[in-house]
Design an enzyme around this catalytic site. Structure first.
Site, mmCIF file in Angstrom:
data_model
loop_
_atom_site.group_PDB
_atom_site.id
_atom_site.type_symbol
_atom_site.label_atom_id
_atom_site.label_comp_id
_atom_site.label_asym_id
_atom_site.label_seq_id
_atom_site.Cartn_x
_atom_site.Cartn_y
_atom_site.Cartn_z
ATOM 1 N N ASP A 15 0.820 -1.220 0.000
ATOM 2 C CA ASP A 15 0.000 0.000 0.000
ATOM 3 C C ASP A 15 0.851 1.267 0.000
ATOM 4 O OD1 ASP A 15 -2.096 -1.835 0.292
ATOM 5 O OD2 ASP A 15 -2.060 -1.661 2.475
ATOM 6 N N GLU A 181 -11.359 0.566 -4.545
ATOM 7 C CA GLU A 181 -10.840 1.041 -3.266
ATOM 8 C C GLU A 181 -9.571 1.846 -3.530
ATOM 9 O OE1 GLU A 181 -9.590 -2.314 -0.862
ATOM 10 O OE2 GLU A 181 -9.097 -3.479 -2.653
#
Length: 513
Positions: A15, A181
């Protein structure tokens, strides 16, 4: 020309949130249940990276496996570094209990401000600082109703820094029938570009884009299905490519930081034991203004150079290096990780079992390559089966493989390999060992793990059996799992009587294959 060797951050570093301030580049990555939280990486050339430190000292005891700190967002505005992050406290069934926070600092090294609570609307919150001086949060909105899609859209909400709060009103920016997302919003020229992670964080992961002339939309979808993905290339070296952020160099070049995995094969199936890693791709905006990989296509590139071999020895003659070692959910106290009582040794006071979400006594280091050797010198004198210490290959509480020194009435002091796969625990037969110091050795070769030991005579003895490292991955079992493989050392004192084990050194060597 910038030519990074991917992954640029190897092993469990998912991430990525990338930022340039002046001549310095920073990447923040997720740490989930591991301490310290939010790893900060630094580079001046986008090729060579070091761990600068960690932003957060959090107590995450009680949170579930693969909960904790998700998807940090690192940005810079008004002379401050801004760090947004989510703490996922529960994720059972359709429910997710999430708290989102913002901290700021004049320096990326801290100290960071007291956190501002940003609400619990969802997760993957990122900050967007618009050219008009306003500040915005874009993130995933979660819907717990079982008859509705859980990922119910990407929303935009204003942040009011003088009041240290959000506006409380969110605007729905974008939805798709499939899962979206990890949003990030950019104002470039006349367009607002919404960079999106799509398809979930597994084999179908991808990056897509939408754009609008207006901040609040409406947003039109890129006519191409993906900016980046590996879903249609199962043999590519970088799999699960997705969840990215853009950064512009001082020369005006655009780069895309994203996550990907390098799986190992077991019986023809792929297992991403190393976890999700950070990569970097050169990107351009085409004649129609859409983001594309430079050179065309949508597959992540590794580059041509090989990663250097990495090796180190920690002789425990100073404080534990947090760039090297992590603990689980919370820091170890000075008496639990004692470097003073026996100088040059680490004394680990035994803690809870491997099932605990509270006080395990364990230090862990990320595995960055499929060929890794790890060894420790241990001095431990357990007297019961409730006392043990040794080396461990750790994914989470439901997936680990340990070579431990323990004792019982039948065998005295001995070694055993103990494995956990889901709810099932298995132990090998005992291997009796002499009193005194031992060297324990773990050898990872792709999907397999083997063990050996030496006594003070320096004769190596191989532990019988080959163990399934491939099970220590996101891709084994039915649980949602988001972290990666660690190697480390631990001590267990299940009766809580103050038993401890001493470690003289730990050594690691790994190379790319």
């Amino acid at each position: 020309m910038i030519s990074p060797r991917n992954p640029i951050l190897r092993g469990f570093n998912p991430d990525p949130s990338i930022l340039r301030v002046g001549d310095d580049f920073f990447i923040a990555t997720s740490t989930f249940e591991f301490h310290p939280a939010v790893r900060i990486h630094h580079s001046v050339d986008l090729v060579n990276w070091t761990v600068r430190g960690h932003a957060l000292d959090l107590d995450l005891r009680g949170i579930p496996d693969s909960g904790g700190v998700w998807a940090p967002s690192l940005s810079y505005a008004d002379g401050l570094f801004w760090l947004a992050y989510s703490i996922v406290r529960t994720m059972d069934g359709d429910d997710k209990d999430i708290d989102n926070y913002l901290v700021t600092s004049e320096s990326v090294d801290g100290p960071w401000s007291e956190p501002v609570h940003l609400g619990s609307r969802g997760f993957d919150f990122s900050f967007f600082h618009d050219t008009d001086g306003t500040h915005w949060i874009v993130g995933v909105q979660w819907d717990q109703r079982p008859e509705h899609p859980s990922f119910s859209g990407l929303v935009l909400e204003q942040y009011l820094p003088e009041q240290r709060r959000t506006s409380g009103e969110a605007t729905l920016l974008y939805q798709e029938p499939t899962l979206v997302e990890g949003p990030n919003l950019y104002h470039i020229g006349d367009w607002y570009h919404l960079l999106i992670a799509a398809g979930g964080t597994g084999w179908n992961h991808a990056i897509t884009m939408a754009r609008s002339r207006h901040r609040e939309g409406p947003y039109e979808r890129d006519p191409r299905p993906f900016v980046l993905t590996s879903r249609d290339a199962p043999g590519a070296p970088l799999q699960k490519a997705g969840h990215g952020e853009l950064v512009q160099t001082a020369d005006g070049e655009w780069m895309l930081a994203h996550l990907a995995s390098r799986p190992t094969l077991h019986l023809g199936e792929r297992y991403s034991t190393l976890g999700r890693e950070t990569c970097l791709q050169r990107v351009v905006f085409d004649d129609d203004g859409w983001l594309r990989l430079e050179g065309g296509g949508h597959h992540a590139l590794t580059g041509t150079d090989r990663a250097p071999q990495v090796s180190w020895i920690d002789e425990f003659d100073g404080p534990l290096n947090s760039a090297r070692w992590s603990t689980l959910r919370a820091p170890l106290s000075l008496d639990a990780a004692d470097l003073a009582s026996r100088p040059g040794w680490l004394r680990l006071r035994g803690g809870h079992s491997t099932s605990s979400v509270f006080d395990q006594s364990m230090i862990l280091t990320r595995v960055e390559e499929h060929e890794t050797d790890f060894s420790v010198v241990i001095d431990a004198s357990p007297t019961t089966p409730r006392e043990s210490a040794g080396i461990i290959a750790w994914y989470d509480r439901s997936g680990w493989i340990q070579l431990q020194v323990t004792a019982d009435a039948e065998n005295g002091r001995h070694l055993r390999v103990v494995t956990r796969d889901g709810r099932r625990t298995e132990r090998s037969g005992p291997v009796r060992v002499p009193d005194g110091q031992l060297t324990l050795h773990a050898r990872l070769r792709g999907p397999e793990l083997t063990f050996a030991w030496r006594d003070t005579q320096r004769v190596e003895h191989r532990i019988e059996g080959t163990y399934p490292a491939w099970k220590l991955s996101d891709d084994h079992g039915e649980l949602l799992r988001f972290t990666g493989l660690f190697l480390g050392l631990r001590a267990d004192d299940l009766d809580g009587r103050g038993w401890s084990a001493d470690f003289d050194s730990a050594a690691l060597a790994q190379r790319e294959v």
